[in-house]
Design a protein around this motif. Structure first.
Motif, PDB file in Angstrom:
ATOM      1  N   THR A  48      11.425   0.475   8.217  1.00  0.00           N
ATOM      2  CA  THR A  48      12.065   1.301   7.197  1.00  0.00           C
ATOM      3  C   THR A  48      13.467   1.747   7.594  1.00  0.00           C
ATOM      4  N   SER A  86      10.269  -7.005   5.932  1.00  0.00           N
ATOM      5  CA  SER A  86      10.843  -5.726   6.344  1.00  0.00           C
ATOM      6  C   SER A  86      11.141  -5.759   7.839  1.00  0.00           C
ATOM      7  N   GLN A  87      12.270  -5.176   8.201  1.00  0.00           N
ATOM      8  CA  GLN A  87      12.628  -5.015   9.611  1.00  0.00           C
ATOM      9  C   GLN A  87      12.246  -3.626  10.114  1.00  0.00           C
ATOM     10  N   ILE A 135      11.108   0.624   0.142  1.00  0.00           N
ATOM     11  CA  ILE A 135      12.294  -0.216   0.220  1.00  0.00           C
ATOM     12  C   ILE A 135      13.555   0.626   0.041  1.00  0.00           C
ATOM     13  N   ARG A 172      20.660  -1.503   7.356  1.00  0.00           N
ATOM     14  CA  ARG A 172      21.228  -2.777   6.919  1.00  0.00           C
ATOM     15  C   ARG A 172      21.825  -2.661   5.515  1.00  0.00           C
ATOM     16  N   ASP A 196      15.899  -1.273   7.671  1.00  0.00           N
ATOM     17  CA  ASP A 196      16.159  -1.726   6.301  1.00  0.00           C
ATOM     18  C   ASP A 196      17.253  -0.865   5.659  1.00  0.00           C
ATOM     19  N   PHE A 253      16.162  -4.020   0.266  1.00  0.00           N
ATOM     20  CA  PHE A 253      15.773  -4.337   1.644  1.00  0.00           C
ATOM     21  C   PHE A 253      14.364  -3.793   1.888  1.00  0.00           C
ATOM     22  N   GLY A 254      13.524  -4.612   2.541  1.00  0.00           N
ATOM     23  CA  GLY A 254      12.162  -4.173   2.843  1.00  0.00           C
ATOM     24  C   GLY A 254      11.090  -5.055   2.250  1.00  0.00           C
TER      25      GLY A 254
END
Length: 333
Positions: free
Chosen positions: A161, A158-159, A97, A167, A164, A153-154
């Motif tokens: 690594t 998660s989008q 993350i 963003r 994330d 983020f994650g």
């Protein structure tokens, strides 16, 4: 002579008073059955209306509960729980993350010089604005710790690594942009104290999940990346962002950054390279213009403008007003 036809008796039966009784009984039975059906249908209609009203009331209560729940639990966690139908998320899992940590510079001085009501109002507005930006970029708002904010983020979604991390840094830049506008607003409201915020970001593997007791759980992250984000934040200059090298490697192709310093973070043995977004990154991100001078309080964000014509008229009016000032009173330089 008597007419024979006249003397022939009629063969037609005489009408009987009771000859229509079967038909009357049939109509009465049908009417009675119809009335019963009508009464039953009316009862069912009332029951359906009552059930619909109860369902509507239950849905409204559920929506209110979810809105309130999202005020205490990260929205991403609530959404995953609703979609999965499970009572709780997995106890914990190891996830890579990106962690964001922010802190207000000199917060102790602010608390000492503001009355409690003004301080509460100020912090509520600050946290509300930052939380909205967190939601905009899809972050998981972990917690407020005094004046600090922890976001990652994650997880639970998660989008990827790289995205994330991108963003997370984009969110931090957005927050700094918003803080510039808030400082102008608070200055106009009479706040003379500085309100400067440091931000740090780190990427790494952490244990993410539910931590706490059987009766009270907190969805959070535990690991080196969390500690590193806090340490990095403490090394940033006021109103700036520092990121760890692991984060830099994930964002460098999208967001322009430059080397800031090498440091050994508290609790670690090896040095860490730290980076910061380029000085012109805020302009690259949003083209925001601000000014805080005598006679001028200015905040311009073209991305937020909804009426371009009105904005142009206001800017033209401001320029005309400047041009109409006596030349010897104002400097053109």
């Amino acid at each position: 002579m008597t007419d024979p036809k006249a003397e022939t008796p009629s063969l037609s039966p005489s009408p009987s008073p009771s000859s229509n009784a079967p038909n009357d009984l049939g109509r009465a039975a049908l009417q009675d059955a119809y009335d019963k059906q009508a009464r039953q249908l009316n009862r069912l209609t009332k029951l359906a209306d009552s059930t619909q009203a109860k369902l509507t009331d239950a849905n409204q209560k559920m929506e209110s509960l979810l809105r309130n729940l999202q005020r205490y639990v990260p929205a991403a966690v609530v959404e995953v729980l609703m979609e999965s139908g499970t009572e709780q998320l997995p106890t914990n899992s190891r996830e890579k993350i990106t962690v964001f940590f922010s802190d207000i510079v000199g917060f102790t001085t602010i608390t000492e010089r503001l009355d409690p009501e003004r301080l509460a109002s100020l912090m509520t507005e600050y946290f509300t604005e930052m939380a909205e930006i967190c939601s905009k970029w899809g972050g998981t708002l972990d917690q407020f710790i005094g004046d600090a904010i922890v976001i990652f983020f994650g997880a639970p979604r998660s989008q990827g690594t790289e995205e994330d991390a991108q963003r997370a840094l984009s969110m931090a830049l957005d927050m700094q942009d918003r803080l510039r506008a808030l400082r102008l607003k608070w200055s106009d409201q009479g706040l003379s104290l500085p309100f400067d915020v440091r931000m740090g970001i780190s990427t790494g593997y952490c244990n993410v999940g539910n931590f706490g007791s059987h009766e009270r759980l907190h969805y959070t992250a535990i690991g080196t990346a969390v500690n590193s984000a806090a340490r990095i934040q403490s090394m940033a200059a006021p109103n700036t962002i520092l990121i760890a090298e692991d984060t830099y490697m994930l964002v460098r192709d999208v967001i322009k950054c430059s080397f800031a310093q090498t440091a050994i973070l508290q609790g670690q043995k090896h040095p860490t390279n730290l980076f910061q977004p380029a000085d012109d990154q805020a302009a690259i991100q949003a083209s925001i213009l601000t000014a805080n001078e005598a006679g001028m309080r200015f905040y311009f964000d073209p991305a937020e403008i909804q009426d371009n014509m009105k904005a142009k008229e206001l800017l033209k009016a401001a320029l005309r007003s400047i041009d109409e000032q006596p030349a010897d009173d104002k400097s053109d330089g």
